[in-house]
Motif scaffolding. Sequence first.
Motif, PDB file in Angstrom:
ATOM      1  N   ALA A   1      -7.360   2.855  13.644  1.00 51.12           N
ATOM      2  CA  ALA A   1      -6.290   2.855  12.646  1.00 51.12           C
ATOM      3  C   ALA A   1      -6.807   2.457  11.264  1.00 51.12           C
ATOM      4  O   ALA A   1      -7.793   1.731  11.137  1.00 51.12           O
ATOM      5  N   ASN A   2      -6.113   2.942  10.234  1.00 46.70           N
ATOM      6  CA  ASN A   2      -6.415   2.523   8.860  1.00 46.70           C
ATOM      7  C   ASN A   2      -5.896   1.108   8.587  1.00 46.70           C
ATOM      8  O   ASN A   2      -6.502   0.354   7.826  1.00 46.70           O
ATOM      9  N   HIS A   3      -4.758   0.774   9.190  1.00 50.30           N
ATOM     10  CA  HIS A   3      -4.149  -0.552   9.035  1.00 50.30           C
ATOM     11  C   HIS A   3      -3.650  -0.997  10.405  1.00 50.30           C
ATOM     12  O   HIS A   3      -3.132  -0.188  11.182  1.00 50.30           O
TER      13      HIS A   3
ATOM     14  N   GLN B   1      -2.564   8.694   7.356  1.00 48.69           N
ATOM     15  CA  GLN B   1      -2.843   7.253   7.297  1.00 48.69           C
ATOM     16  C   GLN B   1      -2.160   6.571   8.489  1.00 48.69           C
ATOM     17  O   GLN B   1      -0.925   6.587   8.596  1.00 48.69           O
TER      18      GLN B   1
ATOM     19  N   ARG C   1      -5.414  11.292  12.643  1.00 49.95           N
ATOM     20  CA  ARG C   1      -6.658  11.072  11.890  1.00 49.95           C
ATOM     21  C   ARG C   1      -7.344  12.396  11.556  1.00 49.95           C
ATOM     22  O   ARG C   1      -7.879  12.573  10.456  1.00 49.95           O
TER      23      ARG C   1
ATOM     24  N   GLU D   1       0.814  -1.209   0.000  1.00 49.11           N
ATOM     25  CA  GLU D   1       0.000   0.000   0.000  1.00 49.11           C
ATOM     26  C   GLU D   1       0.853   1.267   0.000  1.00 49.11           C
ATOM     27  O   GLU D   1       0.514   2.266  -0.631  1.00 49.11           O
TER      28      GLU D   1
ATOM     29  N   GLU E   1      -2.934  13.775   4.041  1.00 46.93           N
ATOM     30  CA  GLU E   1      -3.457  12.490   3.567  1.00 46.93           C
ATOM     31  C   GLU E   1      -2.407  11.625   2.875  1.00 46.93           C
ATOM     32  O   GLU E   1      -2.607  10.427   2.651  1.00 46.93           O
TER      33      GLU E   1
END
Length: 611
Positions: free
Chosen positions: A561-563, A545, A540, A461, A513
């Motif tokens: 979290a995003n990941h 991210q 956030r 990613e 972002e």
Amino acid sequence: MCGIVGYVGDKESAPILVSGLKKLEYRGYDSAGVAVVNRNQLNVVRATGKLRNLENRVVADQPQGNIGIGHTRWATHGRPSDENAHPHTYKNVAVVHNGIIENHLALKEQLRAKGHVFSSETDTEVFAHLISDELEAGKELPDAVRGALDQVKGTYALAVVSALDPHRIVCTKNASPMVLGLGEGQNFIASDVPAVLEHTRDIVYMEEGDLAVVTAARVDVYTRQGQKVNRPTRRIDWTPMMAEKGGHKHFMHKEIFEQPRAVADTVRGRMLLTEGDVHFEGWNLTPEKVRSLSKITILACGTSWHSGVAGKHMIETLARMPVEVELASEFRYRDPIVESSHLAIAISQSGETADTLAAFKEAKSRGATAMAICNVIGSAMTREAEFSVMTNAGPEIGVASTKAFTTQLVALYLLAVKLGRIRGTLSVQAAQEHLTHLTLIPKMIEDVLKCEPAVKRVAREFMNAQDFLFLGRGPMHPVALEGALKLKEISYIHAEGYAGGEMKHGPIALIDEKMPVVVIAPKQPHVAYEKIIGNIEEVRARGGQVIAVIDEDDAQVGGLANHVIRIPAACALLAPVIATIPLQLLAYHVAEMRGNDVDQPRNLAKSVTVE
């Protein structure tokens, strides 16, 4: 670390043994030797230094025989010397051994009382004496080896030949690797596949407790209880270079996955759980000296400096001693305050790091007691030190340090417990609790390595990101620093590590972002956990991210979290050992996906030997 090779067949064994040992040079060594059996006689040739020294002696001495064992040694017990090199012999027995015999001193005393005379400083020689006694009691060689093992506490990959039994090798393993190579009219043993790959690709991996009896015609494997078993034969399709890497694409990847073993080797023989104490071979600081110390100064560079920052938390928490962590490259270019009541600890993987060595000498010249934490015995730093703690990580080929870092952390933890016991800041019960936590770490590392698929998804990613930010609080701060260093070293992506509380003092201006932010957030005592959640909320709110490294059962951070990369929950002081491993994998996979030379990144050297 050390390497083992054995051969039995219809060819001269000495050239095959030396050739096999050459295939294991990547493991590192300081001496080597072979023992060849011929007509009920043992012929032993040994030499310190590089294998060419052994090869020259073999050419000169021409040991004859179709069965033999060989070894490359990296000194643990006893200095590098011809006498301490393997194979070790007594009467008609020759042995080679990887591992540590924890009760060798007690066994030596028992054997000396029976009239045995030892010719080396090693723990391994005990095996030759014990097996010889068992043979004289009328046992066959396999049973004699079992009888010796019953008396030994410790770890081993062991290979044995006897002039009284000149047609077979007996080998066994416990916590050290050993493989069997199957051929036509000849068979092989080795501590790793590369040693036998030019002769056979049919390999049997021995399991814990296995004992194998190897002749030219057959290989029989038995369990610890003496039951015959069939272990599967595997066909190896690796190239020789792949074999040295154990099937891994890069040395760095192999070394990441060696960490359960490396950490276990750092601990082995040192942890006295019943007494709630730590034993360091050769420890020469008296209790009075330790109690008189007013400060510890840790001197290191790069990754070793990060381990020193983590070590500061450990020592101050457990031993209640003030600790300063100095960048060795800066230390001697000012007028540092050093007194005779100070302990200077130099940390280095190679023991040859020029900046650290210079700072170490400066501190020593000003009166400090000098201690080294190092991976290479006999290195310049260990020679300069009054006492050394060897990390026993084994050779580290990849330039970006991995197992050296985690073993340094574990060595520092052991040191913290040792100092705490001497200074009276840790009771026996408290020390036992801390050491019990340490016994869980190798298995936890095995478990956290299973997160690799999740890490690879994150790497894919963000492999094209231009910047990374790593955040951690308390013991996780040095993990953030190390994670950022690993990424920039091999992926060439700009990365910064920060203490979580410092984010709003500048780095927050960078977050948008496009900015991946790795937050190392296992649950910790006090307010650190709540504060790191606050950091995540701040990221956030600005569109960053969030990649969170969290405990397996953490639902709170997992929802923010995003990941998410989940790791086993360890105690606060040992959590850095576990939390750093996903970051090593992240750096590795980002670099590999970008097509970089992972093991030899541009502009970097493994050991910085000039300032």
